[in-house]
Design a protein around this motif. Structure first.
Motif, PDB file in Angstrom:
ATOM      1  N   CYS A   8      -6.061   6.481  -9.247  1.00 47.15           N
ATOM      2  CA  CYS A   8      -6.099   7.936  -9.240  1.00 47.15           C
ATOM      3  C   CYS A   8      -6.173   8.510 -10.629  1.00 47.15           C
TER       4      CYS A   8
ATOM      5  N   CYS B 207      -3.072   1.864  -9.727  1.00 50.51           N
ATOM      6  CA  CYS B 207      -3.451   3.138  -9.141  1.00 50.51           C
ATOM      7  C   CYS B 207      -4.773   3.607  -9.744  1.00 50.51           C
TER       8      CYS B 207
ATOM      9  N   VAL C 192       0.838  -1.204   0.000  1.00 50.58           N
ATOM     10  CA  VAL C 192       0.000   0.000   0.000  1.00 50.58           C
ATOM     11  C   VAL C 192       0.872   1.253   0.000  1.00 50.58           C
TER      12      VAL C 192
ATOM     13  N   CYS D 115       1.705   6.548  -6.949  1.00 50.08           N
ATOM     14  CA  CYS D 115       0.639   7.465  -7.379  1.00 50.08           C
ATOM     15  C   CYS D 115       1.044   8.913  -7.142  1.00 50.08           C
ATOM     16  N   ALA D 116       1.687   9.196  -6.024  1.00 49.58           N
ATOM     17  CA  ALA D 116       2.135  10.554  -5.739  1.00 49.58           C
ATOM     18  C   ALA D 116       3.206  10.992  -6.735  1.00 49.58           C
TER      19      ALA D 116
ATOM     20  N   SER E 112       2.451   1.678  -3.434  1.00 50.38           N
ATOM     21  CA  SER E 112       1.445   2.107  -4.412  1.00 50.38           C
ATOM     22  C   SER E 112       1.101   3.581  -4.228  1.00 50.38           C
ATOM     23  N   LEU E 113       0.961   4.030  -2.986  1.00 48.19           N
ATOM     24  CA  LEU E 113       0.694   5.445  -2.733  1.00 48.19           C
ATOM     25  C   LEU E 113       1.865   6.316  -3.176  1.00 48.19           C
TER      26      LEU E 113
ATOM     27  N   SER F 106       2.353   1.569 -10.117  1.00 42.15           N
ATOM     28  CA  SER F 106       1.261   2.497 -10.400  1.00 42.15           C
ATOM     29  C   SER F 106       0.238   1.940 -11.364  1.00 42.15           C
TER      30      SER F 106
END
Length: 111
Positions: A110, A108, A25, A32-33, A28-29, A105
């Motif tokens: 997002c 992701c 997690v 994405c960032a 993955s964050l 990603s």
């Protein structure tokens, strides 16, 4: 003694599984960032000046191509010069970042 050892084994398995899930997690964050920051940089650069953005992208492409050439060519004995080492390191960092984004990603949501 067998029950205690089995309970310890199950507990270790659960801690390891939870640790891997949390690490997944977090990575993955982070991906994405990073992807969002790269998109923001591209957007702000394009809104500032499309010509400078294209010129900068062209220059960056040339430097990355030179770094790839320096990294993968068979060279004679000796060491790389300053620009060659810099472009090779830049290519390597870019390739590792691209691989990181490709691996983490893709899931992701997002986008």
């Amino acid at each position: 003694m067998g029950v205690r050892r089995a309970a310890k084994g199950v507990g270790d398995f659960l801690v390891e599984t939870l640790g891997e899930a949390v690490a997944e997690v977090i990575l993955s964050l982070l991906a994405c960032a990073l992807l969002g920051c790269l998109a923001l940089i591209a957007f702000l650069s394009w809104s500032f000046s499309p010509r400078f953005t294209l010129a900068g992208a062209g220059l960056l492409s040339l430097l990355l191509a030179h770094g790839a050439w320096q990294t993968f060519r068979t060279r004679a004995r000796g060491h790389r010069g300053g620009l060659a080492a810099l472009t090779a390191v830049g290519f390597t960092v870019t390739a590792v970042t691209a691989l990181f984004l490709l691996l983490f990603s893709t899931g992701c949501d997002c986008l």
